[in-house]
Design an enzyme around this catalytic site. Structure first.
Site, PDB file in Angstrom:
ATOM      1  N   HIS A  39       0.777  -1.150  -0.005  1.00 40.35           N
ATOM      2  CA  HIS A  39      -0.265   0.095   0.064  1.00 40.35           C
ATOM      3  C   HIS A  39       0.690   1.247  -0.009  1.00 40.35           C
ATOM      4  O   HIS A  39       2.187   1.114   0.032  1.00 40.35           O
ATOM      5  CB  HIS A  39      -1.105  -0.020   1.052  1.00 40.35           C
ATOM      6  CG  HIS A  39      -0.475   0.401   2.531  1.00 40.35           C
ATOM      7  ND1 HIS A  39      -1.077   1.236   3.465  1.00 40.35           N
ATOM      8  CD2 HIS A  39       0.703   0.519   3.055  1.00 40.35           C
ATOM      9  CE1 HIS A  39      -0.415   1.373   4.422  1.00 40.35           C
ATOM     10  NE2 HIS A  39       0.824   1.112   4.250  1.00 40.35           N
ATOM     11  N   CYS A  53       5.338   5.064   5.262  1.00 41.34           N
ATOM     12  CA  CYS A  53       4.006   4.594   4.360  1.00 41.34           C
ATOM     13  C   CYS A  53       3.923   5.582   3.159  1.00 41.34           C
ATOM     14  O   CYS A  53       2.843   5.285   2.424  1.00 41.34           O
ATOM     15  CB  CYS A  53       3.024   4.396   5.354  1.00 41.34           C
ATOM     16  SG  CYS A  53       3.010   2.819   6.397  1.00 41.34           S
ATOM     17  N   HIS A  95       5.402   0.006  -0.552  1.00 43.97           N
ATOM     18  CA  HIS A  95       5.858  -0.812   0.144  1.00 43.97           C
ATOM     19  C   HIS A  95       4.791  -2.025   0.790  1.00 43.97           C
ATOM     20  O   HIS A  95       3.593  -1.598   0.453  1.00 43.97           O
ATOM     21  CB  HIS A  95       6.473  -0.181   1.505  1.00 43.97           C
ATOM     22  CG  HIS A  95       5.489   0.569   2.315  1.00 43.97           C
ATOM     23  ND1 HIS A  95       4.507   1.650   1.656  1.00 43.97           N
ATOM     24  CD2 HIS A  95       4.996   0.304   3.385  1.00 43.97           C
ATOM     25  CE1 HIS A  95       3.902   1.996   2.623  1.00 43.97           C
ATOM     26  NE2 HIS A  95       3.728   1.171   3.728  1.00 43.97           N
ATOM     27  N   HIS A 130       3.309  -4.645   3.970  1.00 40.04           N
ATOM     28  CA  HIS A 130       3.329  -5.110   5.507  1.00 40.04           C
ATOM     29  C   HIS A 130       3.216  -6.429   5.648  1.00 40.04           C
ATOM     30  O   HIS A 130       2.275  -6.970   4.526  1.00 40.04           O
ATOM     31  CB  HIS A 130       2.231  -4.218   6.159  1.00 40.04           C
ATOM     32  CG  HIS A 130       2.830  -2.814   6.218  1.00 40.04           C
ATOM     33  ND1 HIS A 130       3.953  -2.244   7.113  1.00 40.04           N
ATOM     34  CD2 HIS A 130       2.238  -1.888   5.654  1.00 40.04           C
ATOM     35  CE1 HIS A 130       3.845  -1.066   6.991  1.00 40.04           C
ATOM     36  NE2 HIS A 130       3.031  -0.740   6.062  1.00 40.04           N
ATOM     37  N   ASP A 152      -4.331 -10.750   0.068  1.00 38.80           N
ATOM     38  CA  ASP A 152      -3.082 -11.279   0.310  1.00 38.80           C
ATOM     39  C   ASP A 152      -2.139 -11.095  -0.850  1.00 38.80           C
ATOM     40  O   ASP A 152      -2.676 -11.760  -2.006  1.00 38.80           O
ATOM     41  CB  ASP A 152      -3.411 -12.635   0.812  1.00 38.80           C
ATOM     42  CG  ASP A 152      -1.963 -13.358   1.088  1.00 38.80           C
ATOM     43  OD1 ASP A 152      -1.134 -12.733   1.708  1.00 38.80           O
ATOM     44  OD2 ASP A 152      -1.801 -14.421   0.771  1.00 38.80           O
ATOM     45  N   HIS A 153      -1.142 -10.623  -1.005  1.00 38.96           N
ATOM     46  CA  HIS A 153      -0.386 -10.269  -2.083  1.00 38.96           C
ATOM     47  C   HIS A 153      -0.801  -9.141  -3.054  1.00 38.96           C
ATOM     48  O   HIS A 153      -0.594  -9.329  -4.203  1.00 38.96           O
ATOM     49  CB  HIS A 153       0.263 -11.609  -2.812  1.00 38.96           C
ATOM     50  CG  HIS A 153       1.239 -12.345  -1.663  1.00 38.96           C
ATOM     51  ND1 HIS A 153       0.960 -13.102  -0.607  1.00 38.96           N
ATOM     52  CD2 HIS A 153       2.606 -12.385  -1.908  1.00 38.96           C
ATOM     53  CE1 HIS A 153       2.043 -13.487   0.005  1.00 38.96           C
ATOM     54  NE2 HIS A 153       3.017 -13.149  -0.864  1.00 38.96           N
ATOM     55  N   GLU A 165      -0.323  -3.842  11.833  1.00 41.03           N
ATOM     56  CA  GLU A 165       0.327  -3.624  10.580  1.00 41.03           C
ATOM     57  C   GLU A 165       1.928  -3.693  10.734  1.00 41.03           C
ATOM     58  O   GLU A 165       2.657  -4.294  10.032  1.00 41.03           O
ATOM     59  CB  GLU A 165       0.240  -2.072  10.195  1.00 41.03           C
ATOM     60  CG  GLU A 165       0.794  -1.711   8.667  1.00 41.03           C
ATOM     61  CD  GLU A 165       0.378  -0.417   8.505  1.00 41.03           C
ATOM     62  OE1 GLU A 165      -0.399   0.125   7.634  1.00 41.03           O
ATOM     63  OE2 GLU A 165       1.203   0.592   9.022  1.00 41.03           O
TER      64      GLU A 165
END
Ligand code: NI
Length: 136
Positions: A14, A33, A39, A41, A79-80, A126
């Site tokens: 994100h 962020c 990047h 998490h 996810d991913h 996070e």
């Protein structure tokens, strides 16, 4: 009333930045962020539901079924993935952990009722030092 919690995990990319702010202002506001090239998490998600134990099983809810609902409604979509670009229920948001918790609550609420329980809390971390809890 008994509360019971299922944990699931996901990894996602994100960025927190307002497009009409300077890079400097975004960095001052959102820190790492705000990195322009994204990047990721490794998120932890705890979903707490509540209800009375069913007499025959002693369960408030079948935790395996709750895990399947969380995977179906949330994990497979995030996810991913890139939360700002890929995910229908987050891509219109500033993808803070706070907003993520609210969005995930909204995805889960009705499905938890169908399992015979009530959603109590969506908790997300996070990083290992911070977490958010949303109670609806
Ligand atoms: Ni971040």
């Amino acid at each position: 009333m008994v509360h019971i919690t299922r944990r699931e995990r996901f990894s996602a990319a994100h960025k927190l930045a307002h497009p009409n702010w300077s890079n400097e202002k975004n960095h001052d506001t959102f820190g790492k962020c705000a990195n322009p090239n994204w990047h990721g998490h490794n998120y932890n998600l705890w979903v707490t539901v509540k209800g009375e134990p069913e007499p025959l099983t002693g369960f408030v809810v079948d935790l395996s079924a709750l895990g399947d609902v969380i995977k179906d409604k949330v994990i497979q979509h995030v996810d991913h993935k890139n939360l700002n670009l890929d995910v229908p229920f987050t891509k219109h948001l500033m993808t803070s952990t706070e907003n993520l918790a609210i969005a995930i609550w909204n995805e889960l609420e009705n499905s938890v009722i169908k399992l015979g329980a009530e959603l109590h809390c969506v908790k997300i971390s996070e990083t290992e030092n911070n977490y958010v809890e949303y109670f609806g």
